[in-house]
Every structure is written in structure tokens, then in C-alpha cells.
Scaffold this active site. Structure first.
Site, PDB file in Angstrom:
ATOM      1  N   TYR A  57       0.844  -1.200   0.000  1.00 36.14           N
ATOM      2  CA  TYR A  57       0.000   0.000   0.000  1.00 36.14           C
ATOM      3  C   TYR A  57       0.882   1.253   0.000  1.00 36.14           C
ATOM      4  O   TYR A  57       1.564   1.546   0.978  1.00 36.14           O
ATOM      5  CB  TYR A  57      -0.936   0.040   1.210  1.00 36.14           C
ATOM      6  CG  TYR A  57      -1.891  -1.138   1.318  1.00 36.14           C
ATOM      7  CD1 TYR A  57      -2.237  -1.920   0.210  1.00 36.14           C
ATOM      8  CD2 TYR A  57      -2.478  -1.463   2.539  1.00 36.14           C
ATOM      9  CE1 TYR A  57      -3.118  -2.991   0.321  1.00 36.14           C
ATOM     10  CE2 TYR A  57      -3.364  -2.536   2.656  1.00 36.14           C
ATOM     11  CZ  TYR A  57      -3.663  -3.298   1.545  1.00 36.14           C
ATOM     12  OH  TYR A  57      -4.533  -4.356   1.669  1.00 36.14           O
ATOM     13  N   PHE A  76     -18.951   1.689  -2.622  1.00 36.07           N
ATOM     14  CA  PHE A  76     -20.126   1.747  -3.496  1.00 36.07           C
ATOM     15  C   PHE A  76     -21.406   1.453  -2.710  1.00 36.07           C
ATOM     16  O   PHE A  76     -22.450   2.065  -2.946  1.00 36.07           O
ATOM     17  CB  PHE A  76     -19.961   0.743  -4.644  1.00 36.07           C
ATOM     18  CG  PHE A  76     -20.980   0.906  -5.743  1.00 36.07           C
ATOM     19  CD1 PHE A  76     -20.821   1.878  -6.728  1.00 36.07           C
ATOM     20  CD2 PHE A  76     -22.101   0.087  -5.805  1.00 36.07           C
ATOM     21  CE1 PHE A  76     -21.760   2.033  -7.745  1.00 36.07           C
ATOM     22  CE2 PHE A  76     -23.045   0.224  -6.815  1.00 36.07           C
ATOM     23  CZ  PHE A  76     -22.869   1.198  -7.791  1.00 36.07           C
TER      24      PHE A  76
HETATM   25  N1  LIG Z   1      -6.302  -8.463   1.104  1.00 34.82           N
HETATM   26  C1  LIG Z   1      -6.571  -7.739   0.055  1.00 34.82           C
HETATM   27  O1  LIG Z   1      -6.309  -8.104  -1.074  1.00 34.82           O
HETATM   28  C2  LIG Z   1      -7.242  -6.399   0.239  1.00 34.82           C
HETATM   29  C3  LIG Z   1      -7.800  -5.718  -0.850  1.00 34.82           C
HETATM   30  C4  LIG Z   1      -8.433  -4.505  -0.625  1.00 34.82           C
HETATM   31  C5  LIG Z   1      -8.486  -3.966   0.670  1.00 34.82           C
HETATM   32  N2  LIG Z   1      -7.910  -4.636   1.705  1.00 34.82           N
HETATM   33  C6  LIG Z   1      -7.962  -4.108   3.086  1.00 34.82           C
HETATM   34  O2  LIG Z   1      -9.326  -3.956   3.464  1.00 34.82           O
HETATM   35  C7  LIG Z   1      -9.575  -2.632   3.912  1.00 34.82           C
HETATM   36  C8  LIG Z   1     -10.998  -2.229   3.605  1.00 34.82           C
HETATM   37  O3  LIG Z   1     -11.293  -2.365   2.237  1.00 34.82           O
HETATM   38  P1  LIG Z   1     -11.471  -1.103   1.272  1.00 34.82           P
HETATM   39  O4  LIG Z   1     -10.926   0.106   1.924  1.00 34.82           O
HETATM   40  O5  LIG Z   1     -10.935  -1.530  -0.041  1.00 34.82           O
HETATM   41  O6  LIG Z   1     -13.043  -0.994   1.040  1.00 34.82           O
HETATM   42  P2  LIG Z   1     -14.309  -0.716   1.950  1.00 34.82           P
HETATM   43  O7  LIG Z   1     -13.961  -0.813   3.368  1.00 34.82           O
HETATM   44  O8  LIG Z   1     -15.372  -1.574   1.392  1.00 34.82           O
HETATM   45  O9  LIG Z   1     -14.668   0.782   1.544  1.00 34.82           O
HETATM   46  C9  LIG Z   1     -13.801   1.843   1.768  1.00 34.82           C
HETATM   47  C10 LIG Z   1     -14.391   3.083   1.125  1.00 34.82           C
HETATM   48  O10 LIG Z   1     -15.629   3.404   1.751  1.00 34.82           O
HETATM   49  C11 LIG Z   1     -15.611   4.723   2.291  1.00 34.82           C
HETATM   50  N3  LIG Z   1     -16.344   4.639   3.561  1.00 34.82           N
HETATM   51  C12 LIG Z   1     -15.982   3.988   4.686  1.00 34.82           C
HETATM   52  N4  LIG Z   1     -16.939   4.086   5.628  1.00 34.82           N
HETATM   53  C13 LIG Z   1     -17.929   4.823   5.095  1.00 34.82           C
HETATM   54  C14 LIG Z   1     -19.177   5.282   5.558  1.00 34.82           C
HETATM   55  N5  LIG Z   1     -19.624   4.987   6.780  1.00 34.82           N
HETATM   56  N6  LIG Z   1     -19.949   6.045   4.724  1.00 34.82           N
HETATM   57  C15 LIG Z   1     -19.525   6.345   3.473  1.00 34.82           C
HETATM   58  N7  LIG Z   1     -18.352   5.945   2.974  1.00 34.82           N
HETATM   59  C16 LIG Z   1     -17.555   5.189   3.773  1.00 34.82           C
HETATM   60  C17 LIG Z   1     -14.157   5.070   2.424  1.00 34.82           C
HETATM   61  O11 LIG Z   1     -13.936   6.447   2.231  1.00 34.82           O
HETATM   62  P3  LIG Z   1     -13.187   7.369   3.359  1.00 34.82           P
HETATM   63  O12 LIG Z   1     -11.863   6.739   3.610  1.00 34.82           O
HETATM   64  O13 LIG Z   1     -13.089   8.683   2.682  1.00 34.82           O
HETATM   65  O14 LIG Z   1     -14.099   7.332   4.546  1.00 34.82           O
HETATM   66  C18 LIG Z   1     -13.527   4.297   1.265  1.00 34.82           C
HETATM   67  O15 LIG Z   1     -13.612   5.024   0.071  1.00 34.82           O
HETATM   68  C19 LIG Z   1      -8.488  -1.814   3.220  1.00 34.82           C
HETATM   69  O16 LIG Z   1      -8.270  -0.588   3.900  1.00 34.82           O
HETATM   70  C20 LIG Z   1      -7.307  -2.747   3.263  1.00 34.82           C
HETATM   71  O17 LIG Z   1      -6.662  -2.660   4.519  1.00 34.82           O
HETATM   72  C21 LIG Z   1      -7.296  -5.845   1.513  1.00 34.82           C
END
Ligand SMILES: NC(=O)c1ccc[n+]([C@@H]2O[C@H](COP(=O)([O-])OP(=O)(O)OC[C@H]3O[C@@H](n4cnc5c(N)ncnc54)[C@H](OP(=O)(O)O)[C@@H]3O)[C@@H](O)[C@H]2O)c1
Length: 339
Positions: free
Chosen positions: A63, A217
Site C-alpha cells: 500500500y 459503493f
Molecule cells: N487483502 C486484500 O487483497 C485487500 C484488498 C483490498 C483492501 N484490503 C484491506 O481492506 C480494507 C478495507 O477495504 P477497502 O478500503 O478496499 O473498502 P471498503 O472498506 O469496502 O470501503 C472503503 C471506502 O468506503 C468509504 N467509507 C468507509 N466508511 C464509510 C461510511 N460509513 N460512509 C460512506 N463511505 C464510507 C471510504 O472512504 P473514506 O476513507 O473517505 O471514509 C472508502 O472510500 C483496506 O483498507 C485494506 O486494509 C485488503
């Protein structure tokens, strides 16, 4: 809606694993992938997390090409004994080609990667060390064997895998106990339910759902990738653009209706759904929604206290099967490709 400042419950992350808050925090977006970050706000989100009992912090060496580990390092050092620190190795990148992704699982690479993470994080030991992606060309026993050596050397405490099938989890667990598997799991992405959930439940391995908000989304915070910055990773994900995005937007209607009935937000219902779906599989689950905003963190943690009834679960059940577009532009290194 329940109090947004109430600390969350705790759970053991896999048999013999660490005790953590039932929701973790994904730190990835604080350094890359989802547009510009306000670092002070992101730091405030980390502080809020700990106040609310969110103790599992998730990062990876990839990252921001190390920048995310460096960003959270001061916070980690200040609160070393209060948090469970998870990072990952296995995705190789090139400085001159930001979209390039290679997969490396060979023991020499792993031994080198762990030292890089320890240095950037400024710690002596990583609590949970994941293999981020699987390279089928390297025998799993070799890679997990190298990870087990790191545990014996005291560099890592617990082992994890990401994006593996049920069969791969069984094979790895026979080499060394695996505490947790981190894979995408949400109302829009349910391929983990093909074989991984069954194997994890049987072996006592916890699941750590990543992108439980469907990369934002499902929250309604964006409707189409065209609303995002040009360098936003979601520009390349097939389900967020053009006709696919339009069709997927319609799928959010039942989610909104359930949210209204609870006086909750769609984000909270999406998170409550993952927790309850895990119960159906008899699994321990610690979702790691990613946010850079303390207010959203409070919103997300309050979701741990929402209970959906059978009728609501039934209304949300068909969504994943109707999603248009894959979760990655190239699915070849996901577990789904090897099921
Ligand atoms: N193992 C893997 O391959 C892999 C792949 C992808 C991700 N990950 C890990 O999983 C974590 C979470 O996944 P992700 O960040 O991809 O997706 P997610 O948690 O599904 O969504 C994150 C997005 O949602 C927004 N968000 C969060 N809470 C919200 C709320 N209450 N209302 C409106 N928008 C909200 C965030 O924006 P803001 O930040 O602006 O709030 C960000 O744009 C990552 O941070 C990473 O550590 C791992």
C-alpha cells in the site's frame, strides 16, 4: 440507532489467535487507492478507532509501496500493546509502472519482505502476517514453511492468508496453524462462500472480510467511477463504470430500504450483513472497513450492534448474484480463479 460512541465487543481471532475488537480498521486508503488523503483526519480516525475498541489495524507492504506502513508507524509505536498489527507480503510492484502487480511467494522474498515491514513499522514483531496473494507456481508448503520460520524466529506472532480457496487453507493449516484468512466479502462479493467459509469454520480459522463496503459503493458515497479522481483505483474496477455501474446502482435500493427501517445508513447495514452472514457459516469474523474519517468510523462501529431479521436478510440475499462486472480488472490472482 444505538450510541455511536459505545466501544465494540471483543472476539478471539481464530483458535489461539489474539483478542481483538469485532471490527477492525483498513488503513490502505490512508496512503493510496482512493484519492487524496488528509493526513491529520486519517490520524484522528486512528485515534477514534482505539477509543472505540477497534484494535485490529490492517496494512500491507504494497500500500503506497511502503508508505502506508510508514504512515501508521508513529501511531503503532505509541499504542503498541493496545493494538493487533496486521501486514502482508506477496504483491510486488514497480516504481515506474504504478498499475503493475506481480505475485511473489518464494521463501527468499518472504524473508526479505518481513524485514522491510518491521523496519517501516518500527516494531520488533508483527502480530499477524498475511500472504497477500498466492503464486500457484510456488508450493504452498514452501511459502507457509518460510512464514512458520518467521514465527519461530519471533518476527511474527500469527500467520494469515489472503484470497485463498478452502483447499489451499486446509493445505496451509496442515503446515502451520493459520489464524485468519482475509478475503473480499460483502453484499456484492460472495465467492468466499464457495469453499473458504466451510473450511475456515471447520478449522477454527477467522475470516477478515476486506472491502465489506464494496469499496464504498454500498455506502452510496459515489455512484460511478467518473465521480472519482483520475488516479482512483476504482476507475479500473469493471463494476464501477458505465452500464455496469448503472445496473449496480439499482441493486442498492433494497439496502436503502432496510437502512431506513433501522434508522441506519446503508454502510451500517452492509457491515451488519457480513457479521450475520458469518454466523450462518459458524465463523468468527472481523470485518475491516476502510475509512480516513473519525465520524465514519463511529458510524461503522455502531453497525456491530445492528441485528437484521430473516425478512431483511432475505431481501438482501439476491444482490451479489445480480452484480454486473468482476471485482478486479484481472481476476487471475484471486481465489475465485482457482475454485
Ligand atoms: N487483502 C486484500 O487483497 C485487500 C484488498 C483490498 C483492501 N484490503 C484491506 O481492506 C480494507 C478495507 O477495504 P477497502 O478500503 O478496499 O473498502 P471498503 O472498506 O469496502 O470501503 C472503503 C471506502 O468506503 C468509504 N467509507 C468507509 N466508511 C464509510 C461510511 N460509513 N460512509 C460512506 N463511505 C464510507 C471510504 O472512504 P473514506 O476513507 O473517505 O471514509 C472508502 O472510500 C483496506 O483498507 C485494506 O486494509 C485488503
Amino acid at each position: 440507532m444505538s450510541d455511536n460512541n459505545e466501544p465494540i465487543a471483543k472476539v478471539t481471532l481464530g483458535t489461539g489467535g489474539p483478542l481483538v475488537g469485532v471490527q477492525g480498521l483498513g488503513c490502505m486508503g490512508m496512503s493510496e487507492f482512493y484519492g487524496p488523503t488528509d493526513e491529520a483526519a486519517a490520524r484522528a480516525a486512528l485515534d477514534a478507532a482505539l477509543d472505540l475498541g477497534v484494535t485490529l489495524l490492517d496494512t500491507a507492504d504494497v500500500y503506497g509501496m511502503g508508505a502506508n506502513e510508514e504512515f501508521i508507524a508513529p501511531f503503532v509505536r505509541e499504542h503498541r500493546d493496545e493494538i493487533t498489527l496486521a501486514t502482508k507480503f506477496g504483491i510486488a510492484r514497480k516504481a515506474d509502472d504504478t498499475r503493475y502487480r506481480g505475485v511473489r511467494n518464494d521463501p527468499e522474498y518472504i524473508r526479505h519482505a518481513v524485514d522491510g515491514s518491521l523496519r517501516r513499522l518500527g516494531v520488533d514483531v508483527i502480530d499477524l502476517y498475511y500472504m497477500h496473494r498466492r503464486d500457484p507456481a510456488v508450493p504452498l508448503a514452501e511459502s507457509v514453511g518460510a512464514m512458520a520460520e518467521l514465527a519461530r524466529a519471533g518476527k511474527v506472532r500469527h500467520l494469515g492468508l489472503s484470497e485463498v480457496t478452502g483447499a489451499e487453507l486446509r493445505e496451509a493449516h496442515a503446515v502451520h496453524p493459520i489464524a485468519a484468512v482475509q478475503s473480499e466479502w460483502s453484499l456484492f462479493s460472495r465467492d468466499v462462500e464457495i469453499s473458504l467459509t466451510g473450511a475456515a469454520a471447520e478449522l477454527g480459522v477467522a475470516l477478515v472480510p476486506y472491502s465489506p463496503l464494496g469499496r464504498g459503493f454500498l455506502t452510496g458515497s459515489f455512484q460511478d467511477a467518473s465521480q472519482l479522481s483520475a488516479d482512483d483505483f476504482r476507475q479500473y474496477q469493471p463494476r464501477f463504470s458505465g452500464e455496469n455501474a448503472k445496473r449496480n446502482l439499482d441493486l442498492l435500493e433494497p439496502l436503502r430500504r432496510v437502512a431506513e427501517a433501522h434508522g441506519a445508513t446503508p454502510a451500517q447495514i452492509a457491515l451488519a450483513w457480513v457479521q450475520q452472514r458469518a454466523q450462518v457459516h459458524g465463523l468468527t469474523v472481523v470485518p475491516i472497513p476502510g475509512t480516513r474519517k473519525a465520524e465514519r468510523l463511529r458510524e461503522n462501529t455502531a453497525a456491530t450492534r445492528i441485528v437484521l431479521d430473516e425478512a431483511e436478510l432475505g431481501r438482501l440475499e439476491p444482490l451479489a448474484g445480480q452484480v454486473a462486472g468482476d471485482r478486479y480488472p484481472d481476476m487471475s490472482s484471486t481465489s475465485a480463479a482457482r475454485e
